[in-house]
Design a protein around this motif. Sequence first.
Motif, PDB file in Angstrom:
ATOM      1  N   ARG A 224       0.688  -1.451  -0.341  1.00  0.00           N
ATOM      2  CA  ARG A 224       0.039   0.427  -0.032  1.00  0.00           C
ATOM      3  C   ARG A 224       0.772   1.243  -0.146  1.00  0.00           C
ATOM      4  O   ARG A 224       0.710   2.005   0.458  1.00  0.00           O
ATOM      5  CB  ARG A 224      -0.901   0.014   0.850  1.00  0.00           C
ATOM      6  CG  ARG A 224      -2.596  -0.990   0.929  1.00  0.00           C
ATOM      7  CD  ARG A 224      -2.923  -1.255   2.212  1.00  0.00           C
ATOM      8  NE  ARG A 224      -2.470  -1.814   3.427  1.00  0.00           N
ATOM      9  CZ  ARG A 224      -2.028  -2.515   4.202  1.00  0.00           C
ATOM     10  NH1 ARG A 224      -2.270  -3.799   3.049  1.00  0.00           N
ATOM     11  NH2 ARG A 224      -1.289  -3.037   4.808  1.00  0.00           N
ATOM     12  N   LYS A 225       1.917   0.953  -0.393  1.00  0.00           N
ATOM     13  CA  LYS A 225       2.903   2.467  -1.120  1.00  0.00           C
ATOM     14  C   LYS A 225       2.980   2.531  -2.367  1.00  0.00           C
ATOM     15  O   LYS A 225       3.974   3.776  -2.313  1.00  0.00           O
ATOM     16  CB  LYS A 225       4.353   2.485   0.134  1.00  0.00           C
ATOM     17  CG  LYS A 225       3.796   1.542   1.516  1.00  0.00           C
ATOM     18  CD  LYS A 225       5.312   1.588   1.971  1.00  0.00           C
ATOM     19  CE  LYS A 225       5.605   1.657   4.415  1.00  0.00           C
ATOM     20  NZ  LYS A 225       6.360   0.651   4.333  1.00  0.00           N
ATOM     21  N   GLY A 226       2.964   1.732  -3.055  1.00  0.00           N
ATOM     22  CA  GLY A 226       2.535   2.059  -4.852  1.00  0.00           C
ATOM     23  C   GLY A 226       3.993   1.027  -4.945  1.00  0.00           C
ATOM     24  O   GLY A 226       3.178   1.181  -6.176  1.00  0.00           O
ATOM     25  N   TYR A 227       4.614   0.172  -4.289  1.00  0.00           N
ATOM     26  CA  TYR A 227       5.598   0.065  -4.911  1.00  0.00           C
ATOM     27  C   TYR A 227       5.162  -1.023  -6.283  1.00  0.00           C
ATOM     28  O   TYR A 227       6.260  -1.355  -7.268  1.00  0.00           O
ATOM     29  CB  TYR A 227       6.849  -0.965  -4.406  1.00  0.00           C
ATOM     30  CG  TYR A 227       6.957   0.355  -2.999  1.00  0.00           C
ATOM     31  CD1 TYR A 227       7.247   1.411  -3.293  1.00  0.00           C
ATOM     32  CD2 TYR A 227       6.741   0.242  -1.741  1.00  0.00           C
ATOM     33  CE1 TYR A 227       7.996   2.144  -1.588  1.00  0.00           C
ATOM     34  CE2 TYR A 227       7.412   0.717  -0.629  1.00  0.00           C
ATOM     35  CZ  TYR A 227       8.265   1.883  -0.872  1.00  0.00           C
ATOM     36  OH  TYR A 227       8.473   3.040   0.399  1.00  0.00           O
ATOM     37  N   ALA A 228       4.348  -1.184  -6.605  1.00  0.00           N
ATOM     38  CA  ALA A 228       3.758  -2.777  -6.553  1.00  0.00           C
ATOM     39  C   ALA A 228       3.364  -2.067  -8.294  1.00  0.00           C
ATOM     40  O   ALA A 228       3.220  -2.044  -9.272  1.00  0.00           O
ATOM     41  CB  ALA A 228       2.594  -3.511  -6.790  1.00  0.00           C
ATOM     42  N   THR A 229       2.923  -1.421  -8.652  1.00  0.00           N
ATOM     43  CA  THR A 229       2.052  -0.615  -9.214  1.00  0.00           C
ATOM     44  C   THR A 229       3.988   0.100 -10.213  1.00  0.00           C
ATOM     45  O   THR A 229       3.786  -0.233 -11.003  1.00  0.00           O
ATOM     46  CB  THR A 229       1.452   0.989  -8.616  1.00  0.00           C
ATOM     47  OG1 THR A 229       0.602   0.639  -8.301  1.00  0.00           O
ATOM     48  CG2 THR A 229       1.073   1.711 -10.218  1.00  0.00           C
ATOM     49  N   ALA A 230       4.388   0.665  -9.105  1.00  0.00           N
ATOM     50  CA  ALA A 230       5.309   1.266  -9.717  1.00  0.00           C
ATOM     51  C   ALA A 230       6.602   0.125 -10.626  1.00  0.00           C
ATOM     52  O   ALA A 230       6.975   0.206 -11.534  1.00  0.00           O
ATOM     53  CB  ALA A 230       6.644   2.021  -8.875  1.00  0.00           C
ATOM     54  N   CYS A 231       6.507  -0.569  -9.881  1.00  0.00           N
ATOM     55  CA  CYS A 231       7.468  -2.384 -10.561  1.00  0.00           C
ATOM     56  C   CYS A 231       6.464  -2.526 -11.943  1.00  0.00           C
ATOM     57  O   CYS A 231       7.481  -2.721 -12.975  1.00  0.00           O
ATOM     58  CB  CYS A 231       7.352  -3.530  -9.231  1.00  0.00           C
ATOM     59  SG  CYS A 231       8.770  -4.558  -9.881  1.00  0.00           S
ATOM     60  N   VAL A 232       5.290  -3.241 -11.843  1.00  0.00           N
ATOM     61  CA  VAL A 232       4.492  -3.363 -12.982  1.00  0.00           C
ATOM     62  C   VAL A 232       4.648  -1.989 -14.072  1.00  0.00           C
ATOM     63  O   VAL A 232       4.679  -2.931 -15.130  1.00  0.00           O
ATOM     64  CB  VAL A 232       3.316  -3.934 -12.103  1.00  0.00           C
ATOM     65  CG1 VAL A 232       2.626  -4.299 -14.199  1.00  0.00           C
ATOM     66  CG2 VAL A 232       3.405  -4.936 -11.505  1.00  0.00           C
ATOM     67  N   ALA A 233       4.763  -1.018 -13.665  1.00  0.00           N
ATOM     68  CA  ALA A 233       4.516  -0.142 -14.590  1.00  0.00           C
ATOM     69  C   ALA A 233       5.786  -0.123 -15.323  1.00  0.00           C
ATOM     70  O   ALA A 233       5.803   0.052 -16.646  1.00  0.00           O
ATOM     71  CB  ALA A 233       4.036   0.639 -14.415  1.00  0.00           C
ATOM     72  N   ALA A 234       6.634  -0.001 -14.164  1.00  0.00           N
ATOM     73  CA  ALA A 234       7.751   0.030 -15.677  1.00  0.00           C
ATOM     74  C   ALA A 234       8.059  -0.508 -16.137  1.00  0.00           C
ATOM     75  O   ALA A 234       9.451  -0.527 -17.642  1.00  0.00           O
ATOM     76  CB  ALA A 234       9.411   0.378 -13.924  1.00  0.00           C
TER      77      ALA A 234
END
Length: 281
Positions: A224-234
């Motif tokens: 819930r800190k945005g790390y998975a979103t950032a990882c998958v997007a990148a």
Amino acid sequence: MKLKHLTQANQDYEQTRNFLLQHEAYHSLMFGLLDTIVYSPHRFKSQPYVAMVEKNDTVLAVALQTPPRKLLLSRVEDVQAIALIAQDLYSRQAQLPGVMATASAAKAFAQHWQELTGQPYHEGTRERFYQLETVQPTPVVNGHLRQATLGDRELLIDWCRAFMEEVSEEIVDWEAEEVVDRYLAEGSLHFWQDNIPLSLANFYSSTPNGVRINLVYTPPEHRRKGYATACVAALSQALLDRGYKYCFLSTDLTDPAPNHLYQAIGYQPLDDYMQHYGFDS
């Protein structure tokens, strides 16, 4: 209508691939497994089962199992093909823990299998398929994408085991190690990192136009800190930059968090979903 086994490299392979290509995202897992069976058969400890059902040179269904995994069915163009596959597997005394297919095909196979073997079945997870062509802007978080290396092996094995436990997959220690070692050799595992690894994603199962993302995992303390979103997007953008037209992934329909996350990145849900059924011993 007849069933044919694909038992040697490239036997009826192109005809099968052309059929799967009609629904590329849905068949992305089958594409990857089929390529491995044809070109790297040494990876499997038991002989995989690959069959297609055709009529008048038109493919109606493809079935694939890599023991001891569940049977995987393609989209099925004629329901009679399901009975033919079930009967063939029964005649070969196949041991099936379950089946994965579109909702109607999975249930039809489970019913046929119960009639043949007496094994009752139970409904399992439902997976929604997503396809991405353009990555959407996401909130900025500290860190960067980096490829995992051999020095990360022990951490990767721990995270792989934790991921499998969360998604209720059966996996033993040697399987986790084998999966990690294979992905490390392929250079497909990637972290989102800010001093330390914070989230993980992998890519595999290339199709003629796309590639599948899997093993998306963030330890509970970093969620819930945005790390998975950032990882998958990148990682998705990096794969598109390599020349892939699409990225694919699938997720449990009952879990709203990843479904929301992927759509925010730009993944579009497809009409089809995959239904799992398990067979009771």
